[in-house]
Design an enzyme around this catalytic site. Structure first.
Site, short mmCIF file in Angstrom:
data_model
loop_
_atom_site.label_atom_id
_atom_site.label_comp_id
_atom_site.label_asym_id
_atom_site.label_seq_id
_atom_site.Cartn_x
_atom_site.Cartn_y
_atom_site.Cartn_z
N ASP A 88 -0.99 10.72 -13.38
CA ASP A 88 -1.64 11.91 -12.85
C ASP A 88 -2.65 12.42 -13.87
OD1 ASP A 88 -1.28 15.26 -12.36
OD2 ASP A 88 -1.73 13.95 -10.69
N ASP A 468 4.80 -35.49 37.47
CA ASP A 468 5.49 -35.90 36.24
C ASP A 468 6.59 -36.91 36.57
OD1 ASP A 468 6.27 -35.99 33.53
OD2 ASP A 468 5.79 -33.88 33.28
N PHE A 496 1.74 -41.46 35.70
CA PHE A 496 0.28 -41.43 35.86
C PHE A 496 -0.42 -42.71 35.42
CE2 PHE A 496 0.90 -38.12 32.31
CZ PHE A 496 0.78 -39.04 31.27
N ARG A 511 -2.05 -31.09 26.77
CA ARG A 511 -1.23 -31.68 25.70
C ARG A 511 -0.71 -33.07 26.11
NH1 ARG A 511 0.75 -26.15 25.26
NH2 ARG A 511 0.25 -25.32 23.21
C1 TTP Z 1 -12.06 13.35 -14.67
C2 TTP Z 1 -12.10 12.14 -13.82
C3 TTP Z 1 -11.10 11.88 -12.89
N1 TTP Z 1 -11.15 10.77 -12.11
C4 TTP Z 1 -10.11 10.48 -11.08
C5 TTP Z 1 -8.91 9.70 -11.59
C6 TTP Z 1 -7.87 9.99 -10.54
O1 TTP Z 1 -8.00 9.00 -9.50
C7 TTP Z 1 -8.28 11.34 -9.98
C8 TTP Z 1 -7.27 12.40 -10.33
O2 TTP Z 1 -6.33 12.52 -9.30
P1 TTP Z 1 -4.83 12.04 -9.40
O3 TTP Z 1 -4.02 13.00 -8.60
O4 TTP Z 1 -4.43 11.82 -10.82
O5 TTP Z 1 -4.86 10.61 -8.73
P2 TTP Z 1 -5.28 10.17 -7.26
O6 TTP Z 1 -5.04 11.28 -6.28
O7 TTP Z 1 -6.66 9.60 -7.31
O8 TTP Z 1 -4.30 8.99 -6.96
P3 TTP Z 1 -2.67 9.07 -6.93
O9 TTP Z 1 -2.25 10.48 -6.81
O10 TTP Z 1 -2.26 8.36 -5.78
O11 TTP Z 1 -2.25 8.42 -8.20
O12 TTP Z 1 -9.52 11.66 -10.59
C9 TTP Z 1 -12.20 9.88 -12.23
O13 TTP Z 1 -12.25 8.87 -11.51
N2 TTP Z 1 -13.18 10.11 -13.16
C10 TTP Z 1 -13.18 11.19 -13.96
O14 TTP Z 1 -14.10 11.35 -14.80
#
Ligand code: TTP
Length: 609
Positions: A88, A468, A496, A511
């Site tokens: 996350d 047949d 046949f 077939r």
């Molecule tokens: C700050 C930043 C975040 N992000 C993205 C990464 C994460 O995918 C998203 C943050 O949300 P998350 O909730 O961490 O992830 P998600 O919802 O994409 O996927 P899941 O919950 O299923 O794991 O933001 C970028 O792609 N580039 C960036 O610069």
């Protein structure tokens, strides 16, 4: 190339990434990790105020995402993956936690807070090792977080809105993506760039080192990497005698496992190499015959019939019904669950829809007869595939052509197999071309009349004769549909090759031709052509041997069957067209039926010159 050797430790395990984030998927797969993606359904609604620090919130959310997926997968098939990874990412500024914006206004609010300032990006990661203990999911959670500092330039309102209108901010924490357009907003980054993008790969690898190579259990030595980035602690990862551990308790990555054996050999040269990618698809192919045999056995023992009548049933109850051992039945039932043929619930086993429809012996579209014929007959032929490959078509059976009429039982089994297949394809064959101009048809070798019934049903003016052998027609009564028999269908016994062919405007060879060598095919088509009036037609339906390698996979079973069979030969679509033309049929139309498995040709008898 896996990040050797620490990512290699996971190559033998079933790893699941509990995330919908395409960035995480990309980062991990580019590191050489092999995994499945199962996005988490955990709602990111934990009370932020209840956490001592923002990173603790991100770590807990990551953990909950991964646990939700592990529990769901375990509940579904009572087998947890070995490792589930959750993550996350959050942005923090001025003590506030920013997640993904809910709309453009929210994105504007977030980007305004970040404008011209420094902020932190935290990613919390959870690596969860799972196993089943006493019928319950057991988990071992390892968590960490990574912080990266990012500073935005001072940006104009106009630029912020232009960026928001690009759509990029919407699925990203803090409302920006540093890896794409958002990179233009950033003045500097301190720390791991990939952490901002959603996954701190470097820290993740260090964590794997801690987990799989606990300190003091291996020598510190230099190893050679050909494409390993600067990840210093990876230098001492070799699996030395007694070293290495497997937090999940698995055997493959452990000291005695495959990875250990592989690296030990390489160590003799002073280098540690990662094992090759785990060839899961190949192993599936190698074991493919076991899957077929499990299906055959369950059909033969009428498991699907038992469970069609009564379900759910426990393994012991099924064993009682089919008169088999409880242990053996349990294994077979579980194999069928794994193959998607049965479902297992607390109450016991039950058929899937496809099993009830096609694998029980009594349904309209039952393939039970086909399965038992494959088990009793085709299986054995395939054990001699090598002979057929070495010596050519028809050699596998050593010249022994099976006569289905040798016993009533064999004949019925053969007819059930043919009937099951025909029922599935007859409508498609009958409707592939517009046959409404023909008022009579003769299905040569039409067996149980499955195609005849479809032709009569589809073309209300058409009368159909099934022609047949007498031995076949003796048994057709039990294959007729319920209700009043159609007056437009008749069964005429005959051979046949020898007997006079019934008169008809359309002759059908479904077939049939593949079963005969060229001289007999010419003899049959010659007779048929002589009987057919100008304007009359011939409809051929055959599995073909395709020269196109792209189509080879779908034709694989047909092509090999045609090779091992004791008589006849496989032909391409073009060869069948040639045959029809040689015998005076013109304007040959071609179609495919049953997902390309059947090649159809309709030729019209030209007036003799
Ligand atoms: C700050 C930043 C975040 N992000 C993205 C990464 C994460 O995918 C998203 C943050 O949300 P998350 O909730 O961490 O992830 P998600 O919802 O994409 O996927 P899941 O919950 O299923 O794991 O933001 C970028 O792609 N580039 C960036 O610069």
């Amino acid at each position: 190339m896996a990040l050797s050797p620490v990512i290699g430790k996971l190559l033998h395990k079933r790893v699941v990434l509990a995330s919908a984030s395409p960035r995480r998927r990309e980062i991990l797969s580019q590191a050489g990790l092999r995994f499945e993606v199962v996005p988490s359904r955990f709602k990111e609604t934990l009370d932020k105020a209840s956490f001592p620090a923002p990173y603790a919130y991100a770590m807990e959310t990551a953990k909950q995402k991964a646990l939700e997926v592990a529990a769901r997968m375990y509940q579904k098939d009572l087998r947890a993956p070995d490792v589930v990874i959750g993550a996350d990412t959050i942005v923090t500024v001025g003590g506030l936690i920013l997640e993904k914006p809910v709309d453009k206004q929210d994105a504007y609010r977030m980007l305004s807070m970040l404008n011209g300032k420094e902020h932190s990006v935290f990613t919390g990661v959870a690596i969860i090792h799972c196993c089943s203990k006493g019928g319950q999911l057991d988990t071992d959670v390892c968590q960490f977080h990574e912080e990266t500092t990012v500073r935005f330039s001072r940006l104009s309102e106009e630029l912020l809105w232009e960026y928001i209108d690009s759509g990029e901010p919407m699925d990203k924490a803090g409302g920006y993506g540093i890896q794409a357009l958002g990179g233009m907003l950033v003045e500097y980054v301190h720390g791991d760039f990939l952490n901002v993008v959603g996954f701190p790969l470097n820290h993740f690898c260090k964590k794997l080192v801690e987990l799989y190579y606990p300190p003091g259990r291996h020598d510190v030595r230099r190893v050679k990497h050909d494409s390993i980035p600067a990840v210093d602690t990876f230098e001492d990862l070799s699996d030395v005698e007694g070293g290495g551990s497997d937090p999940a308790g698995g055997i493959e990555g452990g000291p005695g496992g495959q990875a250990a054996a592989g690296t030990r050999g390489a160590e003799a040269n002073g280098a540690v190499e990662s094992p090759p990618p785990f060839p899961a698809d190949l192993l599936g192919l190698i074991d493919g015959f076991k899957a077929s045999k499990a299906l055959f056995t369950a059909c033969k023992l009428k498991v699907f019939d038992v469970l069609k009548d009564e379900a759910p049933l426990k393994a012991a109850e099924v064993a009682g019904r089919i008169d088999a051992s409880v242990c053996g039945t349990g294994r077979l039932l579980d194999a069928c669950v794994a193959l998607g043929l049965l479902e297992k619930t607390d109450g016991g086993y039950r058929n899937t829809e496809v099993a009830s429809r096609h694998l029980a012996s009594d349904g309209e579209y039952s393939l039970h007869g086909l399965v038992t014929r494959h088990d009793d007959h085709t299986w054995e032929l395939f054990t001699r595939l090598e002979v057929a490959v070495r010596q050519g078509p028809n050699a596998a059976a050593g010249g022994k052509v099976e006569d289905p009429a040798q016993s009533q039982q064999t004949m019925l089994q053969f007819m059930r197999a043919m009937h099951g297949l025909s029922k599935l394809t007859a409508r498609r064959v009958a409707t592939a071309f517009d046959l409404s101009r023909f008022t009579s048809a003769c299905d040569l070798g039409g067996c149980t009349g499955a195609l005849a019934h479809e032709l009569a049903h589809e073309y209300p003016r058409m009368r159909v004769t099934v022609f047949d052998l007498p031995d076949v027609l003796e048994h057709v009564a039990c294959f007729q549909p319920g209700g009043r028999p159609s007056e437009r269908i008749s069964f005429v016994p005959g051979d046949f090759f020898k007997d006079s062919l019934p008169e008809a405007e359309l002759y059908v060879l479904s077939r049939i031709l593949h079963d005969w060598p060229d001289d007999q095919v010419h003899a049959l088509l010659g007779r048929l052509s002589g009987r057919c009036k100008p304007g009359g037609g011939v409809l051929v339906a055959e599995e073909t041997v395709d020269e196109d390698p792209a189509a080879a996979r779908s034709n694989l079973a047909a092509a090999l069957s045609l090779l091992v069979r004791p008589r006849g030969r496989g032909r391409s679509g073009a060869e069948y067209r040639d045959l029809l033309e040689q015998h005076g049929f013109r304007d040959v139309q071609v179609a495919a039926a049953a997902g390309g498995a059947l090649h159809l040709l309709l030729g019209t008898r030209a007036s003799p010159p």
